[in-house]
Design a protein around this motif. Sequence first.
Motif, PDB file in Angstrom:
ATOM      1  N   PHE A  79      18.065   8.889 -22.013  1.00  0.00           N
ATOM      2  CA  PHE A  79      19.005   9.466 -22.969  1.00  0.00           C
ATOM      3  C   PHE A  79      18.687   8.978 -24.377  1.00  0.00           C
ATOM      4  CE2 PHE A  79      21.422  11.245 -19.640  1.00  0.00           C
ATOM      5  CZ  PHE A  79      22.453  12.009 -20.167  1.00  0.00           C
ATOM      6  N   LEU A  80      18.352   7.710 -24.510  1.00  0.00           N
ATOM      7  CA  LEU A  80      18.014   7.144 -25.807  1.00  0.00           C
ATOM      8  C   LEU A  80      16.715   7.745 -26.343  1.00  0.00           C
ATOM      9  CD1 LEU A  80      18.886   4.994 -27.880  1.00  0.00           C
ATOM     10  CD2 LEU A  80      17.506   3.359 -26.613  1.00  0.00           C
ATOM     11  N   ASP A  81      15.688   7.803 -25.499  1.00  0.00           N
ATOM     12  CA  ASP A  81      14.383   8.308 -25.924  1.00  0.00           C
ATOM     13  C   ASP A  81      14.413   9.784 -26.302  1.00  0.00           C
ATOM     14  OD1 ASP A  81      13.374   5.782 -25.382  1.00  0.00           O
ATOM     15  OD2 ASP A  81      12.456   6.378 -23.462  1.00  0.00           O
ATOM     16  N   LEU A  82      15.221  10.560 -25.597  1.00  0.00           N
ATOM     17  CA  LEU A  82      15.200  12.013 -25.781  1.00  0.00           C
ATOM     18  C   LEU A  82      16.429  12.554 -26.513  1.00  0.00           C
ATOM     19  CD1 LEU A  82      13.744  12.862 -22.288  1.00  0.00           C
ATOM     20  CD2 LEU A  82      12.574  13.043 -24.479  1.00  0.00           C
ATOM     21  N   ASP A  83      17.183  11.680 -27.142  1.00  0.00           N
ATOM     22  CA  ASP A  83      18.382  12.088 -27.887  1.00  0.00           C
ATOM     23  C   ASP A  83      19.317  12.917 -27.024  1.00  0.00           C
ATOM     24  OD1 ASP A  83      17.582  10.807 -30.238  1.00  0.00           O
ATOM     25  OD2 ASP A  83      16.405  12.542 -30.868  1.00  0.00           O
TER      26      ASP A  83
END
Length: 180
Positions: free
Chosen positions: A96-100
Amino acid sequence: MPPSTSSDLTLSVNGEKYTLTVDHRTTLLDALRERLDMTGTKKGCDQGQCGACTVLVDGRRSVSCLQLAVAAEGREITTIEGVAEGGELHPVQQAFLDLDGYQCGYCTPGQICSAIAVLEEHAAGWPSAATGDVRPEAGPPPLTPEEIRERMSGNLCRCGAYVSIVQAVARAAEAKEAAA
C-alpha cells in the motif's frame, strides 16, 4: 434486582490481554477505540457498509461496528496496530505504501486488514462471486484484478484509490507467493 447491563470481559488484541467492563451493547469498534485507545480502526458508516472498521477476528475479517465486544471474548483480535511484525511492515502495508494504495488514508486500516484476510481466503481456495470454476479440485483461482476487486468490495474508498489498492493487493500476493 434487575439484571446487569454490563459485563467484565477479557479481550485478546494484537497478542495482549485487556480486561474491561463494558455495557452489553458496546460494539467491538467502540471498545477498541474508546476503551483501549486503538484508534487505527476507523468508524465510518457505523452500519457495516463501508469496511473502515474492518479488523481480523481469529484471522478472518470482521466489520467491528457490527460485532459486540462481549462476542469477541476468547477470540484473537488483530487491528491495524498489530499487523506489522518486529518493526517490519506487513507485506500488504508495504505494498500500500509503495503503490499509493491510499489517498486521505481514512479507509486504509480497514482496507489493509481486509486485504490480509483476502490473501488468506484466496490461498485456502475460497471462491468469490468472480471465480469462474468453484470446484474444490480446481484450486485457488488466479488472483486477477477482477478477483481482487470482488473480494475487496466490502471496503469503500471515498477518494477513489481503487486502482492502486488492487495493485497493492496483487503485489502483496506476489510477495507472499515468493516467500513461500
